[in-house]
Design a protein around this motif. Structure first.
Motif, PDB file in Angstrom:
ATOM      1  N   GLY A  48       0.956  -1.249   0.110  1.00 35.62           N
ATOM      2  CA  GLY A  48       0.115  -0.163  -0.010  1.00 35.62           C
ATOM      3  C   GLY A  48       0.917   1.214  -0.090  1.00 35.62           C
ATOM      4  N   TYR A  90      -2.972   4.091   2.843  1.00 36.73           N
ATOM      5  CA  TYR A  90      -3.023   2.763   2.813  1.00 36.73           C
ATOM      6  C   TYR A  90      -1.856   1.734   3.233  1.00 36.73           C
ATOM      7  CZ  TYR A  90      -7.401   4.052   0.642  1.00 36.73           C
ATOM      8  OH  TYR A  90      -8.668   4.608   0.241  1.00 36.73           O
ATOM      9  N   ALA A 105      -4.233   0.095   8.509  1.00 30.73           N
ATOM     10  CA  ALA A 105      -4.891  -0.268   7.378  1.00 30.73           C
ATOM     11  C   ALA A 105      -4.664  -1.609   6.869  1.00 30.73           C
ATOM     12  CB  ALA A 105      -4.598   0.920   6.254  1.00 30.73           C
ATOM     13  N   ALA A 157      -7.255  -4.604   6.531  1.00 28.50           N
ATOM     14  CA  ALA A 157      -7.664  -5.359   5.313  1.00 28.50           C
ATOM     15  C   ALA A 157      -7.546  -6.921   5.662  1.00 28.50           C
ATOM     16  CB  ALA A 157      -6.623  -4.731   4.132  1.00 28.50           C
TER      17      ALA A 157
END
Length: 175
Positions: A112, A116, A121, A125
């Motif tokens: 990312g 992200y 993050a 995910a």
């Protein structure tokens, strides 16, 4: 005279027990993202009543090397372009099966940029993905390696810095 000695002994015992009870960071020096990832994975496991993972130098060396390789060679896969599987890689880095009555391992990867690339993050995910979540929440795992490596020359359609993350979890029980 005996009372101060007892207090000192009790204090030493308390300090030692606190040191042993904390998640082990071993002698591995982690970068800022790796430290966050390590803590967040253990936080997720604690939420689900699972054992704390202990940092394993061999797994960490494997994860860092894989994250760096993905960034350098511009690919995103558990297996390297030359065909080496993720499980062969961790064995090559010393997380061996030989001499063990039990050996199990799993791997999560991620990349990312910008917001992200933050470890929160990454964990978010992984926890939203059934397969990645299953690796993190595997009850039997006790060891973990974390690798977070930044490449400055982009990946795919992303220009600029991109972080590659690899998380290897496992357990070995010696015979």
């Amino acid at each position: 005279m005996k009372t101060p000695r007892r207090i000192v002994i009790v204090l030493i015992a308390i300090v030692c027990s606190l040191f042993l009870a904390a998640p082990a960071l071993a002698s591995t020096s982690l970068n800022h993202y790796e430290k966050q990832l390590f803590r967040l994975v253990n936080k997720q496991r604690a939420k689900h009543g699972l054992a704390v993972l202990h940092l394993n130098q061999k797994l960490t060396n494997s994860t860092r090397a894989h994250s760096a390789d993905m960034g350098e060679q511009k690919y995103f896969s558990h297996n390297s372009p030359d065909g080496e599987t993720w499980s062969s890689r961790i064995v090559r880095y010393g997380y061996k099966r030989t001499g063990c009555s039990y050996w199990k391992a799993g791997e999560d990867i991620y990349y990312g940029a910008g917001v992200y690339s933050a470890p929160v993050a990454v964990i978010d995910a992984w926890m939203k993905s059934k397969a990645h979540r299953a690796v993190i929440l595997t009850r039997t795992f006790r060891d973990v390696g974390v690798g977070a490596v930044k490449t400055d020359d982009g990946y795919g359609n992303i220009d600029g810095p991109v972080w590659f993350f690899t998380l290897d979890l496992g357990r070995r029980i010696r015979q």
